[in-house]
Design an enzyme around this catalytic site. Structure first.
Site, PDB file in Angstrom:
ATOM      1  CB  SER A  63      36.714  46.166  40.834  1.00 48.43           C
ATOM      2  OG  SER A  63      37.331  45.515  41.940  1.00 48.43           O
ATOM      3  N   GLY A 100      37.919  50.197  41.977  1.00 43.79           N
ATOM      4  CA  GLY A 100      38.889  50.943  42.768  1.00 43.79           C
ATOM      5  C   GLY A 100      38.297  51.723  43.920  1.00 43.79           C
ATOM      6  CG  ASN A 128      39.373  48.648  45.953  1.00 42.05           C
ATOM      7  OD1 ASN A 128      40.203  47.950  45.377  1.00 42.05           O
ATOM      8  ND2 ASN A 128      38.170  48.866  45.428  1.00 42.05           N
ATOM      9  CG  ASP A 209      43.233  40.717  38.281  1.00 41.10           C
ATOM     10  OD1 ASP A 209      42.857  39.605  38.702  1.00 41.10           O
ATOM     11  OD2 ASP A 209      42.464  41.686  38.184  1.00 41.10           O
ATOM     12  CG  HIS A 212      39.237  41.897  39.833  1.00 42.19           C
ATOM     13  ND1 HIS A 212      40.502  42.462  39.700  1.00 42.19           N
ATOM     14  CD2 HIS A 212      38.483  42.781  40.537  1.00 42.19           C
ATOM     15  CE1 HIS A 212      40.499  43.648  40.289  1.00 42.19           C
ATOM     16  NE2 HIS A 212      39.301  43.868  40.801  1.00 42.19           N
TER      17      HIS A 212
END
Length: 241
Positions: A63, A100, A128, A209, A212
Protein backbone atom coordinates in the site's frame (compact mmCIF):
# COMPACT_ATOMS: atom_id res chain seq x y z
CA UNK A 1 -1.46 44.05 -65.79
CA UNK A 2 2.09 43.46 -64.66
CA UNK A 3 2.94 42.96 -61.04
CA UNK A 4 4.35 46.04 -59.38
CA UNK A 5 7.53 44.13 -58.52
CA UNK A 6 8.16 43.60 -62.22
CA UNK A 7 7.64 47.29 -62.99
CA UNK A 8 10.51 48.03 -60.62
CA UNK A 9 12.85 45.86 -62.68
CA UNK A 10 12.77 42.83 -60.34
CA UNK A 11 11.90 39.23 -61.10
CA UNK A 12 9.36 37.36 -58.97
CA UNK A 13 12.34 35.77 -57.19
CA UNK A 14 13.88 39.03 -56.06
CA UNK A 15 16.75 39.24 -58.60
CA UNK A 16 17.38 42.01 -61.14
CA UNK A 17 15.23 41.46 -64.24
CA UNK A 18 18.21 41.64 -66.62
CA UNK A 19 20.10 39.07 -64.59
CA UNK A 20 16.98 36.91 -64.40
CA UNK A 21 16.48 37.10 -68.21
CA UNK A 22 20.16 36.37 -68.82
CA UNK A 23 20.10 33.25 -66.72
CA UNK A 24 16.91 32.10 -68.36
CA UNK A 25 18.56 32.45 -71.81
CA UNK A 26 21.60 30.46 -70.68
CA UNK A 27 19.39 27.68 -69.36
CA UNK A 28 17.35 27.61 -72.59
CA UNK A 29 20.49 27.47 -74.74
CA UNK A 30 21.86 24.63 -72.66
CA UNK A 31 18.71 22.65 -73.22
CA UNK A 32 18.82 23.25 -77.00
CA UNK A 33 22.47 22.22 -77.24
CA UNK A 34 22.03 19.22 -74.97
CA UNK A 35 24.47 20.57 -72.41
CA UNK A 36 23.76 19.81 -68.82
CA UNK A 37 23.63 22.71 -66.45
CA UNK A 38 25.69 22.09 -63.35
CA UNK A 39 23.89 22.98 -60.20
CA UNK A 40 25.07 22.77 -56.65
CA UNK A 41 23.77 19.70 -54.84
CA UNK A 42 21.20 20.24 -52.15
CA UNK A 43 22.84 20.31 -48.75
CA UNK A 44 22.60 17.02 -46.91
CA UNK A 45 21.07 17.11 -43.47
CA UNK A 46 21.61 14.29 -41.03
CA UNK A 47 18.39 12.79 -39.70
CA UNK A 48 17.96 13.57 -36.03
CA UNK A 49 18.86 10.65 -33.82
CA UNK A 50 15.82 9.11 -32.22
CA UNK A 51 15.60 9.72 -28.51
CA UNK A 52 16.25 6.73 -26.28
CA UNK A 53 13.07 5.31 -24.76
CA UNK A 54 12.46 6.17 -21.09
CA UNK A 55 13.87 3.84 -18.47
CA UNK A 56 11.12 1.72 -16.93
CA UNK A 57 11.37 1.70 -13.13
CA UNK A 58 9.17 -0.89 -11.42
CA UNK A 59 7.90 0.15 -7.97
CA UNK A 60 7.03 -3.27 -6.55
CA UNK A 61 5.42 -3.16 -3.15
CA UNK A 62 2.33 -2.84 -1.02
CA UNK A 63 0.00 0.00 0.00
CA UNK A 64 2.90 2.39 0.56
CA UNK A 65 3.87 1.98 -3.07
CA UNK A 66 0.29 1.86 -4.32
CA UNK A 67 -0.59 5.20 -2.71
CA UNK A 68 -3.33 3.95 -0.40
CA UNK A 69 -5.87 6.60 0.62
CA UNK A 70 -4.55 9.24 -1.79
CA UNK A 71 -5.55 10.60 -5.20
CA UNK A 72 -3.35 9.05 -7.87
CA UNK A 73 -1.45 12.29 -8.48
CA UNK A 74 -0.43 12.44 -4.80
CA UNK A 75 0.69 8.83 -4.42
CA UNK A 76 4.26 7.62 -4.12
CA UNK A 77 4.87 6.64 -7.74
CA UNK A 78 3.36 9.84 -9.15
CA UNK A 79 5.37 12.08 -6.84
CA UNK A 80 8.52 10.07 -7.54
CA UNK A 81 7.89 10.35 -11.28
CA UNK A 82 7.62 14.15 -11.05
CA UNK A 83 10.72 14.42 -8.88
CA UNK A 84 12.79 12.35 -11.31
CA UNK A 85 11.50 14.30 -14.30
CA UNK A 86 12.44 17.54 -12.56
CA UNK A 87 15.96 16.13 -12.14
CA UNK A 88 16.15 15.49 -15.88
CA UNK A 89 15.66 11.71 -15.85
CA UNK A 90 13.70 10.12 -18.70
CA UNK A 91 11.94 7.54 -16.57
CA UNK A 92 8.54 5.89 -16.44
CA UNK A 93 7.71 4.79 -12.89
CA UNK A 94 5.43 1.74 -12.97
CA UNK A 95 3.08 1.45 -10.01
CA UNK A 96 3.17 -2.25 -9.09
CA UNK A 97 1.96 -1.75 -5.54
CA UNK A 98 -0.94 -3.79 -4.15
CA UNK A 99 -2.52 -2.67 -0.91
CA UNK A 100 -2.43 -5.37 1.76
CA UNK A 101 0.14 -7.43 -0.09
CA UNK A 102 2.59 -9.58 1.85
CA UNK A 103 5.95 -10.92 0.73
CA UNK A 104 4.22 -14.17 -0.22
CA UNK A 105 1.69 -12.27 -2.32
CA UNK A 106 4.46 -10.32 -3.99
CA UNK A 107 6.33 -13.47 -4.88
CA UNK A 108 3.17 -15.00 -6.37
CA UNK A 109 2.58 -12.03 -8.71
CA UNK A 110 6.16 -11.19 -9.59
CA UNK A 111 6.09 -12.72 -13.06
CA UNK A 112 2.96 -10.72 -13.86
CA UNK A 113 4.70 -7.51 -12.78
CA UNK A 114 7.77 -8.33 -14.85
CA UNK A 115 5.67 -8.50 -18.01
CA UNK A 116 6.29 -4.73 -18.22
CA UNK A 117 9.98 -5.54 -18.80
CA UNK A 118 11.39 -3.02 -16.33
CA UNK A 119 14.98 -1.83 -16.51
CA UNK A 120 15.26 -1.45 -12.74
CA UNK A 121 13.11 -2.05 -9.67
CA UNK A 122 12.32 -0.75 -6.22
CA UNK A 123 11.28 -3.62 -3.94
CA UNK A 124 9.37 -2.60 -0.82
CA UNK A 125 7.50 -5.48 0.81
CA UNK A 126 7.25 -6.82 4.33
CA UNK A 127 5.24 -4.19 6.17
CA UNK A 128 2.06 -6.27 6.07
CA UNK A 129 3.95 -9.37 7.20
CA UNK A 130 5.01 -7.36 10.24
CA UNK A 131 1.55 -5.92 10.93
CA UNK A 132 0.09 -9.44 10.85
CA UNK A 133 2.85 -10.84 13.01
CA UNK A 134 3.92 -13.29 10.31
CA UNK A 135 7.18 -15.18 10.70
CA UNK A 136 10.16 -12.95 9.81
CA UNK A 137 11.97 -16.03 8.54
CA UNK A 138 9.21 -16.68 6.00
CA UNK A 139 9.26 -13.03 4.90
CA UNK A 140 13.01 -13.28 4.41
CA UNK A 141 12.64 -16.44 2.34
CA UNK A 142 10.01 -14.82 0.12
CA UNK A 143 12.02 -11.66 -0.40
CA UNK A 144 15.10 -13.74 -1.10
CA UNK A 145 13.21 -15.55 -3.86
CA UNK A 146 11.98 -12.24 -5.32
CA UNK A 147 15.48 -10.76 -5.36
CA UNK A 148 16.94 -13.95 -6.82
CA UNK A 149 14.48 -13.88 -9.70
CA UNK A 150 15.19 -10.23 -10.39
CA UNK A 151 18.90 -10.97 -10.32
CA UNK A 152 18.47 -13.79 -12.81
CA UNK A 153 16.83 -11.30 -15.16
CA UNK A 154 19.66 -8.82 -14.51
CA UNK A 155 17.28 -6.17 -13.21
CA UNK A 156 19.09 -3.82 -10.80
CA UNK A 157 17.23 -3.35 -7.52
CA UNK A 158 17.00 -0.84 -4.70
CA UNK A 159 15.69 -2.69 -1.64
CA UNK A 160 13.32 -0.60 0.49
CA UNK A 161 13.48 -1.70 4.10
CA UNK A 162 10.87 -1.68 6.83
CA UNK A 163 11.17 -1.56 10.62
CA UNK A 164 8.97 -3.51 12.98
CA UNK A 165 6.85 -1.79 15.60
CA UNK A 166 8.62 -1.90 19.00
CA UNK A 167 5.34 -3.08 20.51
CA UNK A 168 5.97 -6.50 18.96
CA UNK A 169 8.87 -7.16 21.32
CA UNK A 170 12.52 -7.92 20.73
CA UNK A 171 11.98 -11.55 19.81
CA UNK A 172 10.10 -10.35 16.74
CA UNK A 173 11.67 -6.96 15.96
CA UNK A 174 15.28 -8.10 15.99
CA UNK A 175 15.01 -10.81 13.30
CA UNK A 176 12.57 -8.74 11.28
CA UNK A 177 14.71 -5.59 11.27
CA UNK A 178 17.80 -7.64 10.39
CA UNK A 179 16.33 -9.34 7.33
CA UNK A 180 16.68 -6.33 5.00
CA UNK A 181 20.39 -5.64 5.67
CA UNK A 182 21.05 -9.38 5.44
CA UNK A 183 19.34 -9.67 2.06
CA UNK A 184 21.01 -6.53 0.71
CA UNK A 185 24.40 -7.97 1.63
CA UNK A 186 23.57 -11.43 0.24
CA UNK A 187 22.44 -10.03 -3.12
CA UNK A 188 24.91 -7.14 -3.19
CA UNK A 189 22.13 -4.57 -3.44
CA UNK A 190 21.77 -0.98 -2.27
CA UNK A 191 19.43 -0.67 0.72
CA UNK A 192 17.21 2.22 1.70
CA UNK A 193 16.81 1.19 5.35
CA UNK A 194 13.31 2.46 6.17
CA UNK A 195 10.60 3.39 3.67
CA UNK A 196 8.86 5.67 6.20
CA UNK A 197 12.00 7.46 7.32
CA UNK A 198 11.17 10.96 8.59
CA UNK A 199 7.44 10.27 8.48
CA UNK A 200 6.52 7.35 10.74
CA UNK A 201 6.66 9.30 14.01
CA UNK A 202 5.21 12.60 12.73
CA UNK A 203 1.42 12.57 13.07
CA UNK A 204 1.15 15.60 10.78
CA UNK A 205 2.46 13.45 7.93
CA UNK A 206 0.25 10.41 8.54
CA UNK A 207 -3.32 9.74 7.47
CA UNK A 208 -6.09 9.28 10.02
CA UNK A 209 -5.54 5.49 10.02
CA UNK A 210 -2.22 6.07 11.77
CA UNK A 211 -0.34 3.93 9.24
CA UNK A 212 -0.15 5.47 5.79
CA UNK A 213 1.51 8.75 4.81
CA UNK A 214 -0.60 11.63 3.58
CA UNK A 215 0.41 13.64 0.52
CA UNK A 216 2.85 15.75 2.53
CA UNK A 217 4.30 12.61 4.05
CA UNK A 218 4.81 11.08 0.62
CA UNK A 219 6.62 14.24 -0.45
CA UNK A 220 9.02 13.80 2.49
CA UNK A 221 9.56 10.13 1.59
CA UNK A 222 10.30 10.97 -2.03
CA UNK A 223 12.67 13.78 -1.09
CA UNK A 224 14.65 11.54 1.26
CA UNK A 225 14.67 8.51 -1.02
CA UNK A 226 15.46 10.39 -4.23
CA UNK A 227 19.29 10.25 -3.96
CA UNK A 228 19.16 6.46 -3.57
CA UNK A 229 16.82 6.16 -6.57
CA UNK A 230 18.96 8.39 -8.78
CA UNK A 231 22.05 6.39 -7.77
CA UNK A 232 20.24 3.27 -8.97
CA UNK A 233 19.33 4.91 -12.28
CA UNK A 234 22.85 6.26 -12.76
CA UNK A 235 24.22 2.74 -12.37
CA UNK A 236 22.24 1.45 -15.36
CA UNK A 237 24.09 0.79 -18.63
CA UNK A 238 23.81 3.74 -20.97
CA UNK A 239 22.15 3.22 -24.35
CA UNK A 240 24.75 2.29 -26.91
CA UNK A 241 27.34 1.81 -24.20
Amino acid sequence: MRLSIMRKGRSPYGMDRRAFNGRALVAAAALLLGVGVVTSPAPAFAAPASAAPPVKLLAFGDSLTAGYGLPEAQGFTSQLQRALTAKGYAVTVINAGVSGDTTAGGLARLDWALADQPNAALVGLGGNDMLRGLDPGAAKTNLDAILTRLGERKIPVLLLGMLASPSLGRTYTEPFNALYPDLAARHNLPLYPFFLDGVATDRALIQADGLHPNAQGVAVIVERMLPAVTNLLDSLPKAGG
